[in-house]
Design a protein around this motif. Structure first.
Motif, PDB file in Angstrom:
ATOM      1  N   GLN A 241      -2.050   1.377  11.767  1.00  0.00           N
ATOM      2  CA  GLN A 241      -0.694   1.891  11.659  1.00  0.00           C
ATOM      3  C   GLN A 241      -0.660   3.323  12.166  1.00  0.00           C
ATOM      4  OE1 GLN A 241       2.190   0.257  10.757  1.00  0.00           O
ATOM      5  NE2 GLN A 241       3.069   2.137  11.590  1.00  0.00           N
ATOM      6  N   ARG A 242       0.297   3.600  13.048  1.00  0.00           N
ATOM      7  CA  ARG A 242       0.461   4.953  13.587  1.00  0.00           C
ATOM      8  C   ARG A 242       1.818   5.505  13.161  1.00  0.00           C
ATOM      9  NH1 ARG A 242      -3.303   6.399  17.241  1.00  0.00           N
ATOM     10  NH2 ARG A 242      -1.997   8.161  17.879  1.00  0.00           N
ATOM     11  N   LYS A 243       1.882   6.836  13.070  1.00  0.00           N
ATOM     12  CA  LYS A 243       3.148   7.512  12.828  1.00  0.00           C
ATOM     13  C   LYS A 243       3.016   8.944  13.321  1.00  0.00           C
ATOM     14  CE  LYS A 243       2.359   9.505   8.231  1.00  0.00           C
ATOM     15  NZ  LYS A 243       2.537  10.897   8.716  1.00  0.00           N
ATOM     16  N   GLN A 244       4.119   9.644  13.375  1.00  0.00           N
ATOM     17  CA  GLN A 244       4.058  11.058  13.715  1.00  0.00           C
ATOM     18  C   GLN A 244       3.469  11.832  12.533  1.00  0.00           C
ATOM     19  OE1 GLN A 244       7.915  12.453  14.974  1.00  0.00           O
ATOM     20  NE2 GLN A 244       8.157  10.822  16.479  1.00  0.00           N
ATOM     21  N   LEU A 245       2.713  12.851  12.825  1.00  0.00           N
ATOM     22  CA  LEU A 245       1.997  13.583  11.776  1.00  0.00           C
ATOM     23  C   LEU A 245       2.963  14.134  10.724  1.00  0.00           C
ATOM     24  CD1 LEU A 245      -0.844  14.428  10.926  1.00  0.00           C
ATOM     25  CD2 LEU A 245      -0.516  16.580  12.161  1.00  0.00           C
ATOM     26  N   LYS A 246       4.070  14.669  11.150  1.00  0.00           N
ATOM     27  CA  LYS A 246       5.041  15.256  10.220  1.00  0.00           C
ATOM     28  C   LYS A 246       6.306  14.404  10.116  1.00  0.00           C
ATOM     29  CE  LYS A 246       2.536  18.903   9.376  1.00  0.00           C
ATOM     30  NZ  LYS A 246       1.943  19.096   8.024  1.00  0.00           N
TER      31      LYS A 246
ATOM     32  N   VAL B 132       0.854  -1.196   0.000  1.00  0.00           N
ATOM     33  CA  VAL B 132       0.000   0.000   0.000  1.00  0.00           C
ATOM     34  C   VAL B 132       0.887   1.241   0.000  1.00  0.00           C
ATOM     35  CG1 VAL B 132      -1.868   1.230   1.175  1.00  0.00           C
ATOM     36  CG2 VAL B 132      -1.749  -1.277   1.287  1.00  0.00           C
ATOM     37  N   TYR B 133       0.719   2.071  -1.038  1.00  0.00           N
ATOM     38  CA  TYR B 133       1.412   3.345  -1.130  1.00  0.00           C
ATOM     39  C   TYR B 133       0.375   4.447  -0.900  1.00  0.00           C
ATOM     40  CZ  TYR B 133       4.649   0.345  -3.761  1.00  0.00           C
ATOM     41  OH  TYR B 133       5.470  -0.670  -4.163  1.00  0.00           O
ATOM     42  N   MET B 134       0.639   5.322   0.049  1.00  0.00           N
ATOM     43  CA  MET B 134      -0.273   6.441   0.326  1.00  0.00           C
ATOM     44  C   MET B 134       0.312   7.710  -0.287  1.00  0.00           C
ATOM     45  SD  MET B 134      -2.757   5.030   1.968  1.00  0.00           S
ATOM     46  CE  MET B 134      -3.608   6.568   2.327  1.00  0.00           C
ATOM     47  N   ARG B 135      -0.411   8.271  -1.275  1.00  0.00           N
ATOM     48  CA  ARG B 135       0.062   9.519  -1.869  1.00  0.00           C
ATOM     49  C   ARG B 135       0.102  10.630  -0.826  1.00  0.00           C
ATOM     50  NH1 ARG B 135      -3.523   7.766  -6.025  1.00  0.00           N
ATOM     51  NH2 ARG B 135      -2.486   7.366  -8.035  1.00  0.00           N
ATOM     52  N   ASN B 136      -0.918  10.675   0.001  1.00  0.00           N
ATOM     53  CA  ASN B 136      -1.018  11.681   1.054  1.00  0.00           C
ATOM     54  C   ASN B 136      -0.518  11.079   2.361  1.00  0.00           C
ATOM     55  OD1 ASN B 136      -1.754  13.583   2.965  1.00  0.00           O
ATOM     56  ND2 ASN B 136      -3.794  13.957   2.109  1.00  0.00           N
ATOM     57  N   MET B 137       0.606  11.579   2.863  1.00  0.00           N
ATOM     58  CA  MET B 137       1.176  11.063   4.107  1.00  0.00           C
ATOM     59  C   MET B 137       0.840  11.950   5.305  1.00  0.00           C
ATOM     60  SD  MET B 137       2.609   8.246   3.237  1.00  0.00           S
ATOM     61  CE  MET B 137       3.629   7.852   4.653  1.00  0.00           C
ATOM     62  N   ASN B 138      -0.124  12.835   5.141  1.00  0.00           N
ATOM     63  CA  ASN B 138      -0.498  13.762   6.206  1.00  0.00           C
ATOM     64  C   ASN B 138      -1.523  13.105   7.140  1.00  0.00           C
ATOM     65  OD1 ASN B 138      -0.539  16.144   7.674  1.00  0.00           O
ATOM     66  ND2 ASN B 138      -2.167  17.052   6.411  1.00  0.00           N
ATOM     67  N   TRP B 139      -1.072  12.111   7.872  1.00  0.00           N
ATOM     68  CA  TRP B 139      -1.927  11.409   8.830  1.00  0.00           C
ATOM     69  C   TRP B 139      -1.056  10.870   9.961  1.00  0.00           C
ATOM     70  CZ3 TRP B 139      -0.191   6.388   9.078  1.00  0.00           C
ATOM     71  CH2 TRP B 139       0.477   5.895   7.944  1.00  0.00           C
ATOM     72  N   ASP B 140      -1.670  10.658  11.113  1.00  0.00           N
ATOM     73  CA  ASP B 140      -0.945  10.078  12.238  1.00  0.00           C
ATOM     74  C   ASP B 140      -1.488   8.712  12.633  1.00  0.00           C
ATOM     75  OD1 ASP B 140      -3.338  10.832  13.314  1.00  0.00           O
ATOM     76  OD2 ASP B 140      -2.509  12.107  14.892  1.00  0.00           O
ATOM     77  N   SER B 141      -2.645   8.345  12.060  1.00  0.00           N
ATOM     78  CA  SER B 141      -3.237   7.051  12.344  1.00  0.00           C
ATOM     79  C   SER B 141      -3.963   6.563  11.100  1.00  0.00           C
ATOM     80  CB  SER B 141      -4.212   7.144  13.525  1.00  0.00           C
ATOM     81  OG  SER B 141      -4.819   5.903  13.782  1.00  0.00           O
ATOM     82  N   LEU B 142      -3.756   5.278  10.793  1.00  0.00           N
ATOM     83  CA  LEU B 142      -4.343   4.708   9.589  1.00  0.00           C
ATOM     84  C   LEU B 142      -4.968   3.361   9.945  1.00  0.00           C
ATOM     85  CD1 LEU B 142      -4.303   5.614   6.524  1.00  0.00           C
ATOM     86  CD2 LEU B 142      -2.511   3.892   6.215  1.00  0.00           C
ATOM     87  N   ARG B 143      -6.180   3.133   9.447  1.00  0.00           N
ATOM     88  CA  ARG B 143      -6.846   1.847   9.646  1.00  0.00           C
ATOM     89  C   ARG B 143      -7.201   1.293   8.280  1.00  0.00           C
ATOM     90  NH1 ARG B 143     -11.435   2.476  13.542  1.00  0.00           N
ATOM     91  NH2 ARG B 143     -12.780   2.849  11.744  1.00  0.00           N
ATOM     92  N   VAL B 144      -6.695   0.089   8.010  1.00  0.00           N
ATOM     93  CA  VAL B 144      -6.830  -0.506   6.682  1.00  0.00           C
ATOM     94  C   VAL B 144      -7.514  -1.860   6.810  1.00  0.00           C
ATOM     95  CG1 VAL B 144      -5.556  -1.396   4.691  1.00  0.00           C
ATOM     96  CG2 VAL B 144      -4.775   0.682   5.838  1.00  0.00           C
ATOM     97  N   ALA B 145      -8.510  -2.109   5.965  1.00  0.00           N
ATOM     98  CA  ALA B 145      -9.242  -3.379   5.975  1.00  0.00           C
ATOM     99  C   ALA B 145      -8.875  -4.197   4.746  1.00  0.00           C
ATOM    100  CB  ALA B 145     -10.742  -3.135   6.022  1.00  0.00           C
ATOM    101  N   VAL B 146      -8.791  -5.512   4.935  1.00  0.00           N
ATOM    102  CA  VAL B 146      -8.514  -6.447   3.850  1.00  0.00           C
ATOM    103  C   VAL B 146      -9.791  -7.214   3.542  1.00  0.00           C
ATOM    104  CG1 VAL B 146      -7.136  -8.420   3.105  1.00  0.00           C
ATOM    105  CG2 VAL B 146      -6.097  -6.659   4.546  1.00  0.00           C
ATOM    106  N   TYR B 147     -10.124  -7.290   2.255  1.00  0.00           N
ATOM    107  CA  TYR B 147     -11.327  -7.979   1.799  1.00  0.00           C
ATOM    108  C   TYR B 147     -10.937  -9.110   0.852  1.00  0.00           C
ATOM    109  CZ  TYR B 147     -14.132  -3.961   3.397  1.00  0.00           C
ATOM    110  OH  TYR B 147     -14.737  -2.968   4.154  1.00  0.00           O
ATOM    111  N   ASP B 148     -11.799 -10.120   0.796  1.00  0.00           N
ATOM    112  CA  ASP B 148     -11.738 -11.112  -0.272  1.00  0.00           C
ATOM    113  C   ASP B 148     -13.096 -11.065  -0.960  1.00  0.00           C
ATOM    114  OD1 ASP B 148     -10.782 -13.028  -1.942  1.00  0.00           O
ATOM    115  OD2 ASP B 148     -11.109 -14.702  -0.588  1.00  0.00           O
TER     116      ASP B 148
END
Length: 546
Positions: A327-332, A301-317
């Motif tokens: 996934q968490r990261k520092q905002l900047k 997964v490549y995120m064009r917009n990295m301006n986030w501090d928390s990400l929740r991703v779901a996997v489907y079949d």
């Protein structure tokens, strides 16, 4: 003068101690040179003797021909039947003493299996599958099981696999939870033999594990089983066990978040129609780029917009949600990226005749400047090449040009020739390659005959490294043509595709589901330069695993 004698005496005593120390150290050194010892310890005497009847001793003494050690004592050594209190095992130099801590049952055959516990001291040579057998009655159980263990996908025999049996009454309780009391290890030819068995019904398994606990507790381990119980009333031979990686019961995702800001999702099993959706922040779902692996068991997964501090991703079949990762990261937070490239040339740096040159970046490409790319043919700069995007991948472009056999080429990518979706630009880099000649390639036609019309098969072409190059599902007699394949050695593998999905499917031991059978053509195919050949391939009738 009176003071000189003690000084002289002390100096000589010190010298004597130094000499003794040096020669003492030299005495315990291992001999240098000569052939390496490859022989494991050998039993020279057992008290009481092995295969004793009417056994009533409280302890056993085993003497070996060399110094030995015990490793993983209570993991490797088992006693069958298993007493409530395990025996005590004491190794001393060349002697092993076994002290029984529990009362032995009457009229019972006992087998102590040492697995790989006994090893010599110097080279750790293992005395495999050594057993000490005795009976507290007049009779010693003498039935046996024997056979071979193979790998399902390669059909090659597996050495050092653990073969174990459980009485049918204990199978559902003990398998996958407790170490077996009756087991052995396959030899270098994949053969096994279990001896001194009591008549009865058993379930048999083979296990190739990463940790030596003899318990199937990890889906990454290889497992094999016989679907039908073995009713042992006489010696049973020719048992065939095929190891496979089990399809996990539960779907799980393992995530990796790199220092380049790329999120990798590793599935524990392949999916039929996987997809990924950003649940939070929902507005970023349209900003993502998802790349699925060929086997559909990994998503990048490549995120064009990295301006986030928390990400929740779901996997489907399909439309079915399977799992969610966070996934968490520092905002900047800043990331380190290196925009590099792989090229569509073979390991000899040659480009296949009639092919375009593929250029695959390590990150999705936002734009490129053809003017910053220089292509040279035999040191002459070429102008009339074009660059086109791959419609199936955001990381790949194709350099189109009429490449000529035998010509030397160099592609120079100047700085900023490519820009990725994060704004990173490549550093100056170059690749040298050659236009390959058609005579280095061959054509092979397989004339395939199937044993049963209407059933499904998958014919697979493998290279000499056993890498899968091509798969062809078939249902009847046919010809398969392999054009423009490099000269070299190839193998053919056939899947008996019982569920008709065009690929090999593994099994599940808990559901008593065997993997689909595979047959490997025993002939190695040699493709010669600039040669067209035909090969008859008669697929044999499927041999069903028991």
């Amino acid at each position: 003068m009176l003071n000189q004698k003690p000084a002289f005496f002390a100096k000589n005593v010190s010298l004597i101690f130094v000499i003794l120390f040096v020669f003492g150290c030299a005495a315990i050194q291992r001999p240098q040179g000569g052939p390496r010892d490859l022989t494991p310890p050998k039993l020279v005497k057992a008290t009481p003797p092995n295969m004793t009847r009417n056994f009533n001793a409280k302890e056993v003494t085993l003497e070996f021909d060399e110094f030995f050690k015990l490793t993983n004592t209570y993991q490797e050594i088992t006693m069958s039947p298993t007493p409530e209190k395990p025996p005590e095992y004491n190794a001393n130099r060349k002697t092993l003493q076994i002290k029984f801590k529990d009362t032995l049952m009457k009229n019972t055959t006992y087998v102590i299996n040492f697995g790989k516990a006994i090893q010599d001291v110097n080279e750790s040579n293992v005395l495999k599958n050594f057993t000490y057998v005795f009976s507290t009655g007049q009779h010693i159980d003498s039935l046996s099981m024997s056979g071979t263990v193979v790998n399902s996908t390669t059909q090659e025999r597996e050495k050092d696999a653990t073969v174990m049996i459980f009485p049918l009454s204990q199978d559902s309780v003990y398998f996958g939870k407790r170490k077996p009391s009756i087991f052995t290890t396959t030899d270098s030819s994949g053969n096994f033999s279990l001896n001194n068995l009591h008549e009865g019904s058993y379930r048999i398994y083979a296990l190739k594990e990463s940790s030596p606990n003899k318990i199937f507790d990890n889906d990454k381990e290889l497992i094999a089983f016989s679907k039908k119980p073995i009713v042992l009333s006489k010696d049973t031979s020719n048992i065939r066990l095929a190891l496979f990686n089990q399809v996990p019961d539960k779907f799980r995702v393992e995530k990796k978040f790199g220092n380049d800001g790329v999120l990798s999702l590793l599935f524990n099993k392949r999916l039929a129609n996987p997809s990924v959706k950003v649940i939070y922040p929902a507005a970023l779902n349209d900003e993502k780029i998802v790349e699925l692996s060929k086997n559909k068991d990994t998503a990048t997964v490549y995120m064009r917009n990295m301006n986030w501090d928390s990400l929740r991703v779901a996997v489907y079949d399909g439309n079915k949600p399977l799992d969610t990762v966070y996934q968490r990261k520092q905002l900047k937070e800043s990331f380190v990226r290196n925009l590099g490239f792989k090229y569509g040339i073979n390991r000899d740096n040659r480009l296949k005749p009639g092919s375009d040159l593929s250029i695959t970046a390590t990150l999705p490409i936002a734009s490129y400047e053809q003017g910053l790319m220089i292509l040279k043919e035999d040191s002459t700069t070429i102008q009339n090449f074009t660059i086109t995007k791959d419609t199936a991948s955001t990381r790949t472009v194709y350099l189109k040009y009429r490449f000529r056999p035998g010509r030397k080429y160099q592609l120079l990518l100047n700085e900023a020739a490519f820009t990725d979706i994060y704004g990173d630009k490549n550093k100056r880099t170059a690749v040298n390659f050659e236009g390959d000649k058609q005579e280095n390639y061959s054509q092979l036609t397989l004339k395939v005959t199937v044993p049963e019309q209407g059933k499904s098969y998958v014919v697979e072409l493998l290279d000499d490294q056993k890498n899968l190059l091509r798969s062809d599902p078939i249902t009847g007699n046919t010809s398969i043509v392999y054009k423009n394949y490099l000269t070299g050695k190839y193998r053919i593998r056939v899947v008996y595709d019982n569920n008709k999905n065009g690929r090999w499917d593994s099994g599940n031991v808990r559901q008593k589901q065997q993997p689909e059978n595979i047959w490997v053509y025993d002939k190695e195919l040699l493709l010669r330069p600039n040669w067209e050949s035909e090969e008859p391939l008669a697929i044999p009738k499927e041999q069903i695993n028991p």
